[in-house]
Design an enzyme around this catalytic site. Sequence first.
Site, PDB file in Angstrom:
ATOM      1  N   CYS A  77      -6.350  32.519  33.842  1.00 35.11           N
ATOM      2  CA  CYS A  77      -6.750  31.157  34.193  1.00 35.11           C
ATOM      3  C   CYS A  77      -5.855  30.662  35.332  1.00 35.11           C
ATOM      4  CB  CYS A  77      -6.603  30.253  32.970  1.00 35.11           C
ATOM      5  SG  CYS A  77      -6.766  28.504  33.341  1.00 35.11           S
ATOM      6  N   GLU A  78      -6.489  30.182  36.385  1.00 38.72           N
ATOM      7  CA  GLU A  78      -5.708  29.744  37.539  1.00 38.72           C
ATOM      8  C   GLU A  78      -4.991  28.415  37.304  1.00 38.72           C
ATOM      9  OE1 GLU A  78      -9.209  27.666  40.212  1.00 38.72           O
ATOM     10  OE2 GLU A  78      -8.809  29.782  40.477  1.00 38.72           O
ATOM     11  N   HIS A  79      -5.332  27.694  36.253  1.00 41.94           N
ATOM     12  CA  HIS A  79      -4.677  26.414  35.992  1.00 41.94           C
ATOM     13  C   HIS A  79      -3.326  26.564  35.311  1.00 41.94           C
ATOM     14  CE1 HIS A  79      -8.856  24.351  36.103  1.00 41.94           C
ATOM     15  NE2 HIS A  79      -8.317  24.418  37.292  1.00 41.94           N
ATOM     16  N   HIS A  80      -3.208  27.509  34.366  1.00 43.82           N
ATOM     17  CA  HIS A  80      -1.962  27.665  33.611  1.00 43.82           C
ATOM     18  C   HIS A  80      -1.358  29.049  33.742  1.00 43.82           C
ATOM     19  CE1 HIS A  80      -4.150  24.371  31.498  1.00 43.82           C
ATOM     20  NE2 HIS A  80      -2.959  23.810  31.588  1.00 43.82           N
ATOM     21  N   GLN A 119     -13.386  30.267  34.321  1.00 41.53           N
ATOM     22  CA  GLN A 119     -14.546  30.916  33.710  1.00 41.53           C
ATOM     23  C   GLN A 119     -15.859  30.437  34.340  1.00 41.53           C
ATOM     24  OE1 GLN A 119     -14.669  30.946  29.419  1.00 41.53           O
ATOM     25  NE2 GLN A 119     -16.874  31.278  29.388  1.00 41.53           N
ATOM     26  N   HIS A 147      -9.604  31.233  25.582  1.00 43.83           N
ATOM     27  CA  HIS A 147      -8.590  30.875  26.574  1.00 43.83           C
ATOM     28  C   HIS A 147      -7.250  30.628  25.878  1.00 43.83           C
ATOM     29  CE1 HIS A 147     -11.293  30.076  30.092  1.00 43.83           C
ATOM     30  NE2 HIS A 147     -12.170  30.187  29.103  1.00 43.83           N
ATOM     31  N   CYS A 149      -4.809  29.094  27.054  1.00 47.43           N
ATOM     32  CA  CYS A 149      -4.335  27.729  27.283  1.00 47.43           C
ATOM     33  C   CYS A 149      -4.873  26.773  26.217  1.00 47.43           C
ATOM     34  CB  CYS A 149      -4.694  27.247  28.691  1.00 47.43           C
ATOM     35  SG  CYS A 149      -6.432  27.320  29.080  1.00 47.43           S
TER      36      CYS A 149
END
Length: 188
Positions: A77-80, A119, A147, A149
């Site tokens: 995941c590119e956010h976390h 995703q 996920h 996260c």
Amino acid sequence: MMIDKAKVERAVQLFLEGIGEDVNRDGLRGTPARVAEACTEIFKGVGLDPTTAMEFCSAPNQDEMILVRDIPFYSICEHHLLPFFGKAHVAYIPNEDRIAGFSSLVRVIETMAKRPQMQERLTTEIADTLVASLEPKGIVVVIEAEHMCLTMRGVKKPGSLTVTSAMRGIMRKEATRAEAFALIKGRR
């Protein structure tokens, strides 16, 4: 694209120091180098064109659906920068008997998952890439993923699945879409 292992090692060392760890203790000695090496595999899809792996053949097909389901994948995941993983399903109806090799479909998913992702975007990119290279009458891509996260932090709900889908062409027609989803949901 090549991973700059030296930069990754420096970043991991700074990260470990930033969370208050001693990078010279027994368990962490060598961790920056191990993480840099792991990145070469985890992010091997960065900068790659997934269509280069596509192989096609011609086979008689009279608007019959082809489905490859339960394709396992792993992504970050590119956010976390935490993993998400699950299964992808691809169903399509060929155009003019143009059939994709089953492993080609898997390679497209694998290449696109091996980069920092969301995703939702992964699902759309797979569908759009396959439409552009395969030119089917219709295609549906469904991704089910857990996920980390959502599991490890925040609301901490392990086992929660996020499901995304992208439909193109005649797969948007209600009857065709229903058939695709019934085949995807079907279990052995």
